[in-house]
Scaffold this motif. Structure first.
Motif, short mmCIF file in Angstrom:
data_model
loop_
_atom_site.label_atom_id
_atom_site.label_comp_id
_atom_site.label_asym_id
_atom_site.label_seq_id
_atom_site.Cartn_x
_atom_site.Cartn_y
_atom_site.Cartn_z
N ARG A 145 -62.10 -22.25 9.29
CA ARG A 145 -62.32 -21.98 7.95
C ARG A 145 -62.53 -20.43 7.49
O ARG A 145 -63.53 -19.87 8.42
N SER A 146 -61.60 -20.10 6.95
CA SER A 146 -61.78 -18.45 6.61
C SER A 146 -61.75 -18.25 5.15
O SER A 146 -61.06 -18.84 4.29
N GLY A 147 -61.92 -17.08 4.68
CA GLY A 147 -62.02 -16.78 3.37
C GLY A 147 -62.44 -15.49 2.88
O GLY A 147 -63.20 -14.69 3.86
N PHE A 148 -62.20 -14.99 1.67
CA PHE A 148 -62.86 -13.84 1.24
C PHE A 148 -63.33 -13.85 0.05
O PHE A 148 -63.25 -14.77 -1.05
N SER A 149 -64.42 -13.15 -0.42
CA SER A 149 -65.12 -12.91 -1.57
C SER A 149 -65.12 -11.63 -2.22
O SER A 149 -65.29 -10.52 -1.47
N THR A 174 -59.72 -20.93 2.81
CA THR A 174 -58.66 -21.54 3.37
C THR A 174 -59.21 -22.53 4.56
O THR A 174 -59.98 -21.76 5.47
N VAL A 175 -58.90 -23.82 4.59
CA VAL A 175 -59.33 -24.72 5.79
C VAL A 175 -58.06 -25.15 6.56
O VAL A 175 -57.52 -25.79 5.80
N ASP A 183 -56.50 -25.13 0.69
CA ASP A 183 -57.19 -23.87 0.10
C ASP A 183 -57.70 -23.95 -1.16
O ASP A 183 -57.18 -24.86 -1.97
N ASP A 184 -58.67 -23.17 -1.54
CA ASP A 184 -59.14 -23.37 -3.16
C ASP A 184 -59.80 -21.97 -3.23
O ASP A 184 -60.15 -21.39 -2.58
N SER A 211 -69.27 -23.38 -5.92
CA SER A 211 -68.66 -24.46 -6.68
C SER A 211 -67.03 -24.08 -5.91
O SER A 211 -66.48 -22.97 -6.38
N LEU A 212 -66.57 -25.12 -5.11
CA LEU A 212 -65.50 -25.10 -4.44
C LEU A 212 -64.95 -26.57 -3.89
O LEU A 212 -66.03 -27.17 -3.60
#
Length: 255
Positions: A145-149, A174-175, A183-184, A211-212
């Motif tokens: 699981r990765s992602g940015f904010s 992204t999973v 991804d969402d 919320s995702l």
């Protein structure tokens, strides 16, 4: 300003004494003179009296003007000092941070570890831009699981060593699971607090609503941070979610 008032008060006192002495002296001289000189001394007496009254009124007028200037200045200075918006902040919101995370997912009965990077920059008073990137690999699985904010944070002094924090972040996650990927894009809203125990140690905590993936969750976090100096600090945080919990160890460089 205070020196000028002190000097004016001293000058007015000296001038008043001089006037009284001059008037009394004129009276004594006037009474001791012959009739032929009375008219001349009366003219001198009236001149001294008028000059003294004129000078006293001038000095009193100057003092009144000083008070009109000084009072608003003192009040403005006091209000400025008491206004948290003008006071120097106890915490820094300009920093770069990196950390290690250990996650325990109760729903999938899987544990994971990962790394993250985070940065914050105060571009306006009490308002900062926040950005972060995180990646977590789950043990005995092929799930990552990765992602940015990225978003904004608002911090407001609540007391001398206490800040209230508000944040609104846009998330992209992204999973990856084997050959598949999902991804969402969602958002996270945060409410937190920081409190400085002393110059070196602080405690912090807060709530986050996310919320995702067509789902929502609430997380509670609490932690502490030790400041070695004004630039370097280390932190330990615990986050409790509905179906998981996580420990995070971090190092921060403030500037």
């Amino acid at each position: 300003m205070f020196t000028a008032i002190g000097r004016s008060r001293g000058l007015s006192s000296s001038l008043l004494c001089f006037c009284i002495i001059s008037v009394q002296t004129a009276r004594v001289i006037l009474l001791s003179q012959k009739d032929s000189d009375i008219l001349s001394f009366q003219r001198h007496f009236l001149f001294i009296r008028e000059w003294c009254l004129r000078e006293i009124n001038h000095i009193l007028g100057s003092l009144a003007k000083m008070k009109k200037i000084l009072l608003p200045t003192v009040m403005l200075g006091a209000l400025t000092a008491l206004n948290p918006a003008h006071a120097a902040g106890f915490f820094s919101y300009n920093y770069a941070e990196g950390g290690y995370t250990s996650v325990s997912d109760d729903k999938s009965d899987a544990d994971g570890t990962g790394l993250y990077l985070k940065g914050s920059y105060d571009f306006m008073e009490n308002l900062s831009v926040i950005a972060s990137y995180a990646s977590t690999d789950y043990d005995d699985t092929d799930v990552t699981r990765s992602g940015f904010s990225i978003g904004l944070g608002y911090h407001m002094p609540l007391a001398a060593q206490t800040d209230v924090l508000l944040s609104a972040l846009l998330d992209n996650v992204t999973v990856e699971a084997g050959p598949g990927e999902e991804d969402d894009t969602g958002y996270t809203l945060g409410l937190g607090i920081r409190h400085g125990i002393d110059q070196n140690f602080e405690i912090n905590g807060g709530l986050e609503y996310s919320s995702l993936f067509d789902d929502s969750s609430t997380a509670f976090n609490i932690g502490g941070r030790y400041h070695f100096d004004k630039s370097w600090s280390a932190g330990l945080n615990y986050t409790m979610m509905e179906d998981a919990n996580a420990w995070t160890v971090s190092v921060r460089a403030s500037f």
